[in-house]
Design an enzyme around this catalytic site. Structure first.
Site, PDB file in Angstrom:
ATOM      1  N   LYS A 159      28.344   7.089  63.862  1.00  0.00           N
ATOM      2  CA  LYS A 159      27.791   8.129  64.731  1.00  0.00           C
ATOM      3  C   LYS A 159      27.124   7.502  65.951  1.00  0.00           C
ATOM      4  CE  LYS A 159      27.346  11.334  60.895  1.00  0.00           C
ATOM      5  NZ  LYS A 159      26.490  11.819  59.790  1.00  0.00           N
ATOM      6  N   GLN A 191      20.386  11.783  57.719  1.00  0.00           N
ATOM      7  CA  GLN A 191      21.571  11.423  56.936  1.00  0.00           C
ATOM      8  C   GLN A 191      21.310  11.748  55.461  1.00  0.00           C
ATOM      9  OE1 GLN A 191      24.558  10.250  58.221  1.00  0.00           O
ATOM     10  NE2 GLN A 191      25.311  10.572  56.140  1.00  0.00           N
ATOM     11  N   ASP A 241      22.971  19.441  63.156  1.00  0.00           N
ATOM     12  CA  ASP A 241      23.807  19.557  61.960  1.00  0.00           C
ATOM     13  C   ASP A 241      24.050  21.022  61.582  1.00  0.00           C
ATOM     14  OD1 ASP A 241      24.905  17.245  60.992  1.00  0.00           O
ATOM     15  OD2 ASP A 241      23.087  16.594  59.958  1.00  0.00           O
TER      16      ASP A 241
END
Lengths: 352, 352
Positions: free
Chosen positions: B112, B156, B179
């Protein structure tokens, strides 16, 4: 393996590609959230014989008596309200906001207030004329938000055109959103491992009807017809949490009758009289009919009567159980409103 | 009519009633939100011939090249970031929170951050040891919430067992929740007429793959296999907003292969290698495979390789199009994270 079996090509070469690579952009031409389209259902075709024959002589379905199940629930709520009053000297309170003079809205609100009275829940009503300013309604809601004797706030929909429904509903304190319409409630209903503060009343009523009639949901196929924010979508999410395999049918579904016919549990919330015909149903299916559609009936007192989305006479001969209209889901919705208000008061007073 | 056709009886008399009326309570014995059960999938049976015959000689499916589509998107994002920098002197910023030393998580985060660098998005990383206190993580998130140069915050997952995932995720400022995992985002995704601030990256990537490959979604039957909060559920909601008729299949679905075989679009996000066999698919279906399952492969560098939920070789002979694993959905997820971060920065700077 991949080189053996696949022809790896870019989308340009796909035979079913409608748009060329030139159209590629950071955002695609179709909005990612999907085109905003109204659900327009075609009214059902006129009489089509059931299974190619005429109606059978004998109905086979059992009628799920929502009225009596709702009465049982209300009786339980009444006991709980009394116990709360006896123990801590408090009762739950519901505030109802009504804007305008719609006859149906007035009738719904009257029924809700009467139901509150019957179980000992205090109700307060704030009524506004059709042309009042949005801000007046927002002020009333804010006042109820701050009132510790109010545990539930219900805004009767629809609101007049000039008001921003989303804004008005979002003003309701989450802890008092007994209708469960706040998107945060909806998100927590959708997500596994999360619990909403309130489950919307009609979906909760539908599932209670199934549970209290002993219908097993887990592993069953369920068809939810209609995808409104207040019934279809939350009902599908709730059925999913009960581990049904859910298909959601809407006006863009090409073969609604085929998909419905695969379902063990059919919940219809569309608002089209007699949309769901007998031949749409799998023999032995359980049918919950949320629709309440007025149709002309000169023999009745008001010149009309209410019927459901499901062709009742046909369904009676195919389904194993069905809710009538009226007397099915309707009474359950009100019972669930009372139940949500009681739960909210219990939470506020830490009373269990 | 009703008296003619129905036997109106209370639930006591229903033949399929499992619980008696005595069990009636304000709350029913089954929790209304559904029993909380883990989804445990049985691994698929070993090789079963496709359509009763051996594998055909020729594959018929076109491979949807997620890698090249994602590259196109990233190139567009790169252009936009440059335009933003040239016009207002600002660039988007992404903060990544990583707790613990999981190899897979470290690899994801590395990818990422590298992807950010390539398109000109600034990235900041906050790394914590496995045994750090939850509060340290919450503090870091709060700091990023207040930092105007950070437009997206990514935690994460999975977090270590001793942390409350819900609490940690809920700390992320809604406006920076790139997200899209916040329940308010999920609720606004579920509700018609509402728009979430962010669409979760993998579901958004799946739909982009369909849209950019010219697959028509409206009116099509879609099967979503798996119902996780991060893929299955939001993907089903997004397909629904595109007016597909969606069925959600999970471990309690009795006949997953039958329902899948009815679907024009199959999106699998289960995490079971080769669960979806060729005979599960309708000929001509479009298959998006979100699964990335490691299987032993001694010939590969690390002793394993990644395969999808869908038995690729079999599906190639039935589907009209399929995403490979790797190189299908994976690159799209990262591209969508960049896209969400760019959108967030545009919103923050009112740059369009």
């Amino acid at each position: 393996m991949q080189t053996l079996f696949s022809r790896k090509v870019g989308p340009k070469a796909l035979p079913w590609v409608l748009k060329s690579l030139k159209d590629y952009q950071t955002t695609s031409p179709t909005p990612i959230l999907g085109p905003d389209l109204p659900d327009i259902w075609k009214p059902p075709a006129l009489y089509r014989p059931l299974f190619g024959t005429d109606l059978l002589d004998q109905p086979v379905a059992t009628v799920i008596d929502g009225k009596s199940i709702a009465e049982e629930i209300r009786s339980g709520i009444s006991d709980e309200v009394r116990r709360m009053k006896d123990t801590i000297g408090m009762v739950p309170g519901l505030a109802v906001v009504l804007v305008g003079q719609r006859k149906d809205s007035q009738a719904y609100v009257r029924n809700k207030i009467k139901a509150c009275q019957e179980v000992g829940i205090t109700s307060i009503m704030a009524e506004f004329p059709q042309d009042c300013a949005e801000n007046e309604v927002l002020c009333a809601i804010s006042k109820f938000n701050g009132d510790p004797s109010v545990h539930g706030i219900l805004v009767q929909l629809p609101l007049p055109q000039h008001m921003d429904e989303e804004k008005v509903l979002n003003t309701v304190n989450l802890e008092k959103d007994v209708d469960g319409f706040h998107p945060l409630n909806m998100g927590n209903l959708a997500m596994r491992g999360r619990d909403p503060l309130f489950i919307p009343c009609t979906p909760k009523g539908c599932i209670e009807l199934l549970l209290r009639s002993g219908v097993e949901i887990m592993g069953k196929r369920a068809a939810v017809i209609g995808r409104s924010n207040i019934v279809g979508i939350p009902t599908s999410l709730l059925l999913q949490r009960h581990h049904a395999t859910v298909s959601i049918i809407h006006a863009f579904t090409r073969n609604p009758e085929e998909i419905t016919r695969e379902a063990d549990i059919v919940i219809s919330a569309v608002g089209v009289a007699n949309l769901v015909r007998g031949y749409w149903l799998k023999p032995g299916a359980v049918v919950i009919d949320v629709g309440t559609n007025p149709i002309e009936d000169l023999s009745s007192e008001h010149g009309y009567r209410l019927i459901g989305d499901v062709c009742y006479e046909e369904a009676l001969q195919v389904a194993s159980a069905i809710t009538p209209v009226p007397g099915g889901v309707g009474p359950m919705t009100i019972a669930m409103l009372l139940s949500n208000t009681l739960d909210s008061a219990k939470r506020a007073y830490r009373f269990s």
